[in-house]
Scaffold this motif. Structure first.
Motif, PDB file in Angstrom:
ATOM      1  N   ARG A  36       0.815  -1.221   0.000  1.00 22.65           N
ATOM      2  CA  ARG A  36       0.000   0.000   0.000  1.00 22.65           C
ATOM      3  C   ARG A  36       0.846   1.268   0.000  1.00 22.65           C
ATOM      4  N   PHE A  37       1.958   1.285   0.774  1.00 24.37           N
ATOM      5  CA  PHE A  37       2.701   2.526   0.967  1.00 24.37           C
ATOM      6  C   PHE A  37       4.133   2.487   0.435  1.00 24.37           C
ATOM      7  N   GLY A  38       4.605   1.340  -0.007  1.00 21.49           N
ATOM      8  CA  GLY A  38       5.978   1.244  -0.476  1.00 21.49           C
ATOM      9  C   GLY A  38       6.867   0.629   0.572  1.00 21.49           C
ATOM     10  N   THR A  39       8.170   0.630   0.330  1.00 23.05           N
ATOM     11  CA  THR A  39       9.128   0.016   1.244  1.00 23.05           C
ATOM     12  C   THR A  39       9.275   0.843   2.512  1.00 23.05           C
ATOM     13  N   VAL A  40       9.896   0.237   3.504  1.00 17.99           N
ATOM     14  CA  VAL A  40      10.054   0.926   4.792  1.00 17.99           C
ATOM     15  C   VAL A  40      10.977   2.134   4.675  1.00 17.99           C
ATOM     16  N   GLN A  41      11.791   2.240   3.602  1.00 14.32           N
ATOM     17  CA  GLN A  41      12.648   3.401   3.433  1.00 14.32           C
ATOM     18  C   GLN A  41      11.887   4.596   2.867  1.00 14.32           C
ATOM     19  N   SER A  42      10.657   4.319   2.359  1.00  9.70           N
ATOM     20  CA  SER A  42       9.889   5.381   1.720  1.00  9.70           C
ATOM     21  C   SER A  42       9.335   6.349   2.752  1.00  9.70           C
ATOM     22  N   GLU A  43       9.225   7.625   2.362  1.00  8.56           N
ATOM     23  CA  GLU A  43       8.656   8.625   3.263  1.00  8.56           C
ATOM     24  C   GLU A  43       7.184   8.376   3.524  1.00  8.56           C
ATOM     25  N   SER A  44       6.528   7.593   2.652  1.00  7.62           N
ATOM     26  CA  SER A  44       5.090   7.375   2.801  1.00  7.62           C
ATOM     27  C   SER A  44       4.760   6.493   3.977  1.00  7.62           C
ATOM     28  N   VAL A  45       5.781   5.852   4.593  1.00  8.92           N
ATOM     29  CA  VAL A  45       5.477   5.050   5.770  1.00  8.92           C
ATOM     30  C   VAL A  45       5.218   5.919   6.987  1.00  8.92           C
ATOM     31  N   ILE A  46       5.441   7.237   6.866  1.00 10.45           N
ATOM     32  CA  ILE A  46       5.108   8.152   7.957  1.00 10.45           C
ATOM     33  C   ILE A  46       3.730   8.737   7.673  1.00 10.45           C
ATOM     34  N   SER A  47       2.778   8.476   8.591  1.00 13.99           N
ATOM     35  CA  SER A  47       1.412   8.951   8.377  1.00 13.99           C
ATOM     36  C   SER A  47       1.330  10.448   8.610  1.00 13.99           C
ATOM     37  N   LYS A  48       0.188  11.008   8.298  1.00  9.33           N
ATOM     38  CA  LYS A  48      -0.010  12.438   8.474  1.00  9.33           C
ATOM     39  C   LYS A  48       0.098  12.857   9.936  1.00  9.33           C
ATOM     40  N   ALA A  49      -0.262  11.939  10.816  1.00  7.24           N
ATOM     41  CA  ALA A  49      -0.207  12.268  12.242  1.00  7.24           C
ATOM     42  C   ALA A  49       1.197  12.108  12.810  1.00  7.24           C
ATOM     43  N   GLY A  50       2.142  11.702  11.966  1.00 10.10           N
ATOM     44  CA  GLY A  50       3.507  11.557  12.430  1.00 10.10           C
ATOM     45  C   GLY A  50       3.773  10.223  13.091  1.00 10.10           C
ATOM     46  N   VAL A  51       2.840   9.292  13.027  1.00  9.55           N
ATOM     47  CA  VAL A  51       3.013   7.973  13.622  1.00  9.55           C
ATOM     48  C   VAL A  51       3.491   7.014  12.543  1.00  9.55           C
ATOM     49  N   PRO A  52       4.596   6.340  12.745  1.00  6.98           N
ATOM     50  CA  PRO A  52       5.087   5.420  11.718  1.00  6.98           C
ATOM     51  C   PRO A  52       4.053   4.321  11.425  1.00  6.98           C
ATOM     52  N   ASP A  53       3.711   4.135  10.136  1.00  6.77           N
ATOM     53  CA  ASP A  53       2.765   3.084   9.780  1.00  6.77           C
ATOM     54  C   ASP A  53       3.335   1.703  10.067  1.00  6.77           C
ATOM     55  N   LEU A  54       4.670   1.580  10.040  1.00  6.25           N
ATOM     56  CA  LEU A  54       5.282   0.303  10.369  1.00  6.25           C
ATOM     57  C   LEU A  54       4.977  -0.076  11.811  1.00  6.25           C
ATOM     58  N   PHE A  55       5.020   0.920  12.689  1.00  2.00           N
ATOM     59  CA  PHE A  55       4.675   0.677  14.096  1.00  2.00           C
ATOM     60  C   PHE A  55       3.214   0.245  14.216  1.00  2.00           C
ATOM     61  N   VAL A  56       2.331   0.897  13.454  1.00  2.00           N
ATOM     62  CA  VAL A  56       0.909   0.528  13.461  1.00  2.00           C
ATOM     63  C   VAL A  56       0.721  -0.901  12.988  1.00  2.00           C
ATOM     64  N   ALA A  57       1.494  -1.303  11.957  1.00  2.00           N
ATOM     65  CA  ALA A  57       1.385  -2.665  11.435  1.00  2.00           C
ATOM     66  C   ALA A  57       1.749  -3.694  12.501  1.00  2.00           C
ATOM     67  N   VAL A  58       2.802  -3.416  13.282  1.00  2.00           N
ATOM     68  CA  VAL A  58       3.206  -4.337  14.342  1.00  2.00           C
ATOM     69  C   VAL A  58       2.128  -4.432  15.421  1.00  2.00           C
ATOM     70  N   ILE A  59       1.554  -3.285  15.784  1.00  2.00           N
ATOM     71  CA  ILE A  59       0.482  -3.277  16.785  1.00  2.00           C
ATOM     72  C   ILE A  59      -0.726  -4.067  16.278  1.00  2.00           C
ATOM     73  N   LEU A  60      -1.078  -3.862  15.007  1.00  2.00           N
ATOM     74  CA  LEU A  60      -2.201  -4.600  14.428  1.00  2.00           C
ATOM     75  C   LEU A  60      -1.933  -6.103  14.424  1.00  2.00           C
ATOM     76  N   ALA A  61      -0.705  -6.488  14.080  1.00  2.00           N
ATOM     77  CA  ALA A  61      -0.355  -7.906  14.047  1.00  2.00           C
ATOM     78  C   ALA A  61      -0.481  -8.528  15.439  1.00  2.00           C
ATOM     79  N   ALA A  62       0.036  -7.826  16.449  1.00  2.00           N
ATOM     80  CA  ALA A  62      -0.044  -8.344  17.815  1.00  2.00           C
ATOM     81  C   ALA A  62      -1.492  -8.439  18.285  1.00  2.00           C
ATOM     82  N   SER A  63      -2.298  -7.420  17.949  1.00  2.00           N
ATOM     83  CA  SER A  63      -3.705  -7.427  18.357  1.00  2.00           C
ATOM     84  C   SER A  63      -4.473  -8.534  17.648  1.00  2.00           C
ATOM     85  N   TRP A  64      -4.194  -8.734  16.372  1.00  2.00           N
ATOM     86  CA  TRP A  64      -4.846  -9.813  15.611  1.00  2.00           C
ATOM     87  C   TRP A  64      -4.496 -11.170  16.210  1.00  2.00           C
TER      88      TRP A  64
END
Length: 481
Positions: A36-64
Motif C-alpha cells: 500500500r505505501f511502499g518500502t520501509v525506506q519510503s517517506e510514505s510510511v510516515i502517516s499524516k499524524a507523524g506515527v510510523p505506519d510500520l509501528f501501526v502494522a506491528v500493533i495490528l499484528a499483535a492485536s490480531w
C-alpha cells in the motif's frame, strides 16, 4: 519419556499453532504496508499524524494474534478435526477488522482503507492455509498413534463398545480408546475382543473408580450413554477428575447429530440437551441456492475451455454424443435429466443386464472396477471425475446443488427403506460427503449414513469444506472407477 510427550501433545501443538499464527499475521500486516505505501525506506510510511505506519502494522499484528487466542481458535479440543477451528479463525479475523473500522470511525483515525482491504483477505486466506498444512502434520502424527488423547471409556458393555468403535474409526479426531471400565456389569463382561481394550473394573462407587483412574492416568475419561451410575456418583467422579487434571467427556446416546442442532439449557442444575428439527429453514435454503449459483457460474466460466476440449475428445474417441443424459431422482422425489460426459459406449444401458452378476458395488449401487462398457477416454475422465463437470449446468437450473447427497437412479429409490428417503429432502449434489469419504469403496450403510448426516446437519461452512476435500479426493482417486 514417551508418556510425558504423549501427555503434553496439546501444549506442544498449541505452541506450534501460536508460532504459525504470529508469522502469518505479521507477514500479512507488514506485506499490506509495503504493497500500500511502499518500502520501509519510503517517506510514505510516515502517516499524516507523524506515527510510523510500520509501528501501526506491528500493533495490528499483535492485536490480531491476541484476538485469535481470545476467540478460542487455538483450543486443543477443536484442533485437527472438523471445521470449528476454521470458523473461529474467520470469526476472530472478521470481528477484529470490524472493531478497527468502528474505532477508526468513532475517533476519526486516518486508517487507510486500501491497507485494511489488503491485510484482511491476505491474512485470512494465509491463516486458513497455514492451519490446514499444520493439520496435515498432526494427522500424520495421529496415524502413527501419537498426538492423541488416551481415553478410558466408562459405561455399559454395548454403549462402551459403540463409543470405542466410533472413536477408533475416526483417529483423526484425536481420541484413542485405551481401556474400559464397566460399572455394574457381571463378572467376565467385556467389549468385543477385536478392539483390544482391557477392562479395568466394575465397581459403581466414585472412590473406587477414581482410584483406578489415578493409577491408569488416562488423558480423558468418556462416560458413554446409559452408564449405570447415579447422578450423585457422576458428580463426585467429576470432582475427582478435576483434582487429577483429567478431562471428563460425556457422550450422550445421540447418533449423527452435529453441533448446530444441539443446544443446552441448564434447568435446576441439569444440562438439558435440545436437538432441533433437521430441516433447512427458508433462509438457509436461500443462502445455499445463492452459494450454488455463484459457485457454478464461476466454475463454468473458468472451466469453459476444459469443457470444450473434453467434449471434442469424447466425440472423437468413440461413436456417440459427447454428453450423456440419465434420469435421476432429485429433491422430494422429482425426476430430472442429469448430465455427464459420456464415458461408456452408446448401448451401455442395454448391456447392463448381462453384467449384473458381476456387480462389485454395495448391493443397491452397481459398480464394476473393469467395466467393459467404459471407453478408453471414459476410463481417464472417470478416474479424475471429469465426467461429472457438465452437472454444473444442473446446478444452474436448480435440479442439483454443488454439495449434497448422491443423485440416485429411479431403480435405486424403489429399493429404499423408509428412512433412506430422507436423502431426498434436499437437492442432490455434484459432490458430497460420500464422494470425499471413499466413493465406491463405501458400503451401502455407510453411504446412507453420510448422506443422512449431511441432510440433517447442513451448514454453509460444511459445504465449503466438502468442496475443498473434493479437490484432494479427485487427485487421490480413492474409490473412483
Amino acid at each position: 519419556m514417551a508418556d510425558i510427550e504423549q501427555f503434553n501433545w496439546r501444549a506442544h501443538y498449541e505452541k506450534r499453532i501460536a508460532a504459525v499464527d504470529a508469522f502469518v499475521v505479521l507477514w500479512a500486516t507488514a506485506g499490506a504496508l509495503i504493497v500500500r505505501f511502499g518500502t520501509v525506506q519510503s517517506e510514505s510510511v510516515i502517516s499524516k499524524a507523524g506515527v510510523p505506519d510500520l509501528f501501526v502494522a506491528v500493533i495490528l499484528a499483535a492485536s490480531w494474534w491476541l484476538m485469535l487466542s481470545v476467540w478460542g481458535s487455538r483450543d486443543s479440543r477443536i484442533l485437527g478435526y472438523g471445521h470449528e477451528e476454521y470458523k473461529r479463525v474467520v470469526g476472530a479475523s472478521v470481528w477484529f477488522f470490524g472493531l478497527i473500522a468502528i474505532v477508526s470511525y468513532t475517533f476519526q483515525f486516518e486508517t487507510a482503507r486500501g491497507y485494511v482491504g489488503i491485510a484482511l483477505p491476505a491474512g485470512l486466506l494465509s491463516l486458513i492455509l497455514a492451519r490446514f498444512l499444520v493439520r496435515q502434520l498432526l494427522q500424520v502424527e495421529r496415524r502413527l498413534g501419537r498426538s492423541s488423547a488416551r481415553v478410558l471409556i466408562i459405561g455399559g458393555a454395548s454403549s462402551a463398545e459403540h463409543l470405542a468403535r466410533s472413536l477408533t474409526l475416526h483417529p483423526m479426531a484425536g481420541y484413542l480408546p485405551v481401556a474400559t471400565y464397566l460399572p455394574g456389569t457381571a463378572a467376565g463382561t467385556t467389549v468385543s475382543s477385536d478392539l483390544g481394550l482391557t477392562n479395568l473394573g466394575r465397581s459403581t462407587d466414585a472412590e473406587s473408580i477414581a482410584r483406578t483412574i489415578e493409577a491408569f492416568r488416562p488423558d480423558a475419561v468418556a462416560l458413554s450413554g446409559g452408564v449405570q451410575l447415579p447422578p450423585q456418583t457422576i458428580r463426585a467422579l467429576g470432582w475427582a477428575l478435576a483434582d487429577l487434571d483429567v478431562r471428563m467427556i460425556m457422550a450422550p446416546a445421540l447418533t449423527d447429530v452435529a453441533g448446530p442442532r444441539i443446544h443446552t439449557q441448564p434447568v435446576a442444575g441439569l444440562p438439558l440437551i435440545h436437538v432441533s428439527t433437521p430441516n433447512l429453514a427458508p433462509r438457509q435454503r436461500f443462502v445455499k441456492r445463492v452459494f450454488d449459483l455463484a459457485g457454478a457460474a464461476a466454475l463454468l466460466i473458468m472451466l469453459a475451455p476444459v469443457l470444450l476440449v473434453l467434449a471434442l475428445v469424447v466425440r472423437t474417441d468413440s461413436p456417440g454424443p459427447a454428453l450423456f443424459k440419465q434420469d435421476r431422482v432429485g429433491a422430494h422425489g422429482a425426476k430430472f435429466k442429469m448430465l455427464k460426459f459420456r464415458s461408456m459406449v452408446v448401448d451401455a444401458e442395454s448391456r447392463l443386464g448381462d453384467l449384473r452378476a458381476r456387480n462389485q458395488g454395495n448391493g443397491i449401487l452397481f459398480k464394476m472396477q473393469n467395466d467393459p462398457r467404459v471407453t478408453r477416454v471414459g476410463r481417464f475422465i472417470r478416474r479424475y471425475s471429469l465426467d461429472e463437470l457438465p452437472q454444473l449446468l444442473n446446478v444452474l437450473n436448480g435440479s442439483m446443488s454443488l454439495v449434497g447427497p448422491r443423485p440416485p437412479l429411479p431403480s435405486e429409490v424403489e429399493k429404499y427403506e423408509a428412512h433412506v428417503h430422507r436423502r431426498l429432502l434436499v437437492r442432490p449434489g455434484l459432490t458430497g460427503l460420500w464422494q470425499v469419504s471413499g466413493r465406491s469403496l463405501l458400503s451401502w450403510e455407510d453411504s446412507v449414513r453420510l448422506d443422512l448426516y449431511y441432510v440433517e446437519n447442513w451448514s454453509l461452512a460444511g459445504d465449503f469444506l466438502v468442496l475443498l476435500r473434493t479437490i484432494r479426493a479427485v487427485f487421490r482417486r480413492t474409490g473412483a472407477y
